[in-house]
Motif scaffolding. Sequence first.
Motif, short mmCIF file in Angstrom:
data_model
loop_
_atom_site.label_atom_id
_atom_site.label_comp_id
_atom_site.label_asym_id
_atom_site.label_seq_id
_atom_site.Cartn_x
_atom_site.Cartn_y
_atom_site.Cartn_z
N GLY A 20 0.84 -1.18 0.02
CA GLY A 20 -0.02 -0.13 0.15
C GLY A 20 0.56 1.66 -0.26
N GLN A 21 2.18 0.99 -0.10
CA GLN A 21 2.83 2.49 -0.49
C GLN A 21 2.90 3.13 -1.27
OE1 GLN A 21 6.86 1.87 1.19
NE2 GLN A 21 7.77 3.03 -0.59
N ARG A 22 2.62 4.13 -0.98
CA ARG A 22 2.19 5.40 -1.90
C ARG A 22 3.65 6.42 -2.52
NH1 ARG A 22 -2.70 9.10 0.80
NH2 ARG A 22 -2.47 10.81 -0.77
N PHE A 23 3.05 6.87 -3.66
CA PHE A 23 4.61 7.49 -4.61
C PHE A 23 4.01 8.75 -3.83
CE2 PHE A 23 2.87 4.10 -7.95
CZ PHE A 23 4.40 3.07 -7.56
N ASP A 24 3.26 9.30 -3.23
CA ASP A 24 3.50 10.95 -3.25
C ASP A 24 3.54 10.90 -1.87
OD1 ASP A 24 1.07 9.97 -1.57
OD2 ASP A 24 -0.37 11.32 -3.06
N GLY A 27 8.68 6.75 1.48
CA GLY A 27 8.82 5.44 1.76
C GLY A 27 9.90 4.80 1.37
N ARG A 28 10.01 3.35 1.64
CA ARG A 28 11.14 2.61 1.77
C ARG A 28 11.34 1.64 0.04
NH1 ARG A 28 15.23 2.37 5.32
NH2 ARG A 28 14.85 3.57 7.28
N PHE A 29 12.05 1.49 -0.79
CA PHE A 29 12.23 1.09 -2.13
C PHE A 29 13.45 -0.26 -2.21
CE2 PHE A 29 9.13 4.28 -3.21
CZ PHE A 29 8.00 3.81 -4.05
N THR A 30 13.57 -1.03 -2.65
CA THR A 30 14.37 -2.33 -2.86
C THR A 30 14.82 -1.84 -4.51
OG1 THR A 30 15.07 -4.26 -1.95
CG2 THR A 30 13.33 -4.02 -2.80
N GLY A 31 15.89 -2.99 -4.78
CA GLY A 31 16.59 -1.94 -6.12
C GLY A 31 17.77 -2.03 -5.86
N THR A 91 13.25 3.43 -16.09
CA THR A 91 13.66 2.79 -14.75
C THR A 91 11.92 2.72 -14.64
OG1 THR A 91 13.04 5.17 -14.49
CG2 THR A 91 15.15 4.06 -13.73
N ALA A 92 10.95 2.03 -13.46
CA ALA A 92 10.64 1.53 -12.74
C ALA A 92 10.36 1.78 -11.52
CB ALA A 92 9.78 0.49 -13.55
N PHE A 93 9.10 2.22 -10.91
CA PHE A 93 9.11 2.13 -9.74
C PHE A 93 7.50 1.19 -9.79
CE2 PHE A 93 12.06 5.17 -10.00
CZ PHE A 93 12.81 5.11 -8.37
N VAL A 94 7.74 0.45 -8.31
CA VAL A 94 6.30 -0.72 -8.55
C VAL A 94 6.21 0.16 -7.11
CG1 VAL A 94 5.54 -2.84 -8.64
CG2 VAL A 94 7.57 -2.13 -10.02
#
Length: 317
Positions: A20-24, A27-31, A91-94
Amino acid sequence: MFDIATSGELLAEFMAEASGQRFDRPGRFTGPFPSGAPAIFASQAARLGARVAYAGRVGRDGFGDLVVERLRDDGIDVEAVQRDPEYPTGTAFVSYQADGSRRFIFNLAHSASGRQTLDEGELEHLSACRYFHVMGSSLASRGGIEILLRLVARVKARGGRISFDPNVRLELVSSPEVREALLRVLAHCDLFLPSDADLEWLAEPGEDADATVARLRSEHPLSLVVLKQGAAGCRAYTGDGVIEAPGLAVAEVDPTGAGDCFGGALVAALVAGRPLAEALRLANAAGAHAVTVLGPMEGCSDQATLERRLLAAGETP
């Protein structure tokens, strides 16, 4: 000659750590993970022993190194993978939602991927293949459409076959140019790999899946249609009838790339001369294994892994 060739987007993918993490919001992303639908397909096919060639474009940056090294490590020919000196790798953020859906932010159009070209030498190099695979996601731009249609025409002229996963997305088919391109590829397709959603998009009023497939096979040179049904397995339509192969029960971690792994395993098995029923079982196992691993290409598997999956499910490899 290559067993399989493909062309399309190459990118680095970042995945949200929290559901449920939002893009606005922060938050933490892995990659980064190497990614791109045709790249996942190619990786899976190569890991099963197919001779695979790829055409695409990445930046001269760390993300580009990541992607090219993964393709090369999997044994894929990268002679036609270009390095852009000015534009960065796509790039892509998911972000995964509580209901299982995904949200994406892509940077492809303004990246190296959006500047891919194809010269005569690369066209000749890629078209020397038994199967050329088209992903619908790679038809998202005018340049991508032109490249893929040129490759499809050259491969068919040389006696090769076209496999096609339409991967229909609403944001893509809202474009008349993309819709036309999808139908043009379908008109040259030998092996068609739709999902239930893809068939719904292609269906005429009142048609169920069987009726849609029957009509498409009467209108196009489709020697084989394999309907991907996720956890339920798949359904293959041939000139001799229908073959059903049940899915494998697994604990899902990440669904990204499962359909691409299914397609890569299926085409690799067919070019290796495996019977269709066996190829379908391997494809189901590849798709099932893919969802158990985090990362779009991390779930690509080798023959031994798939055989273990099938044995654990009580099926003959």
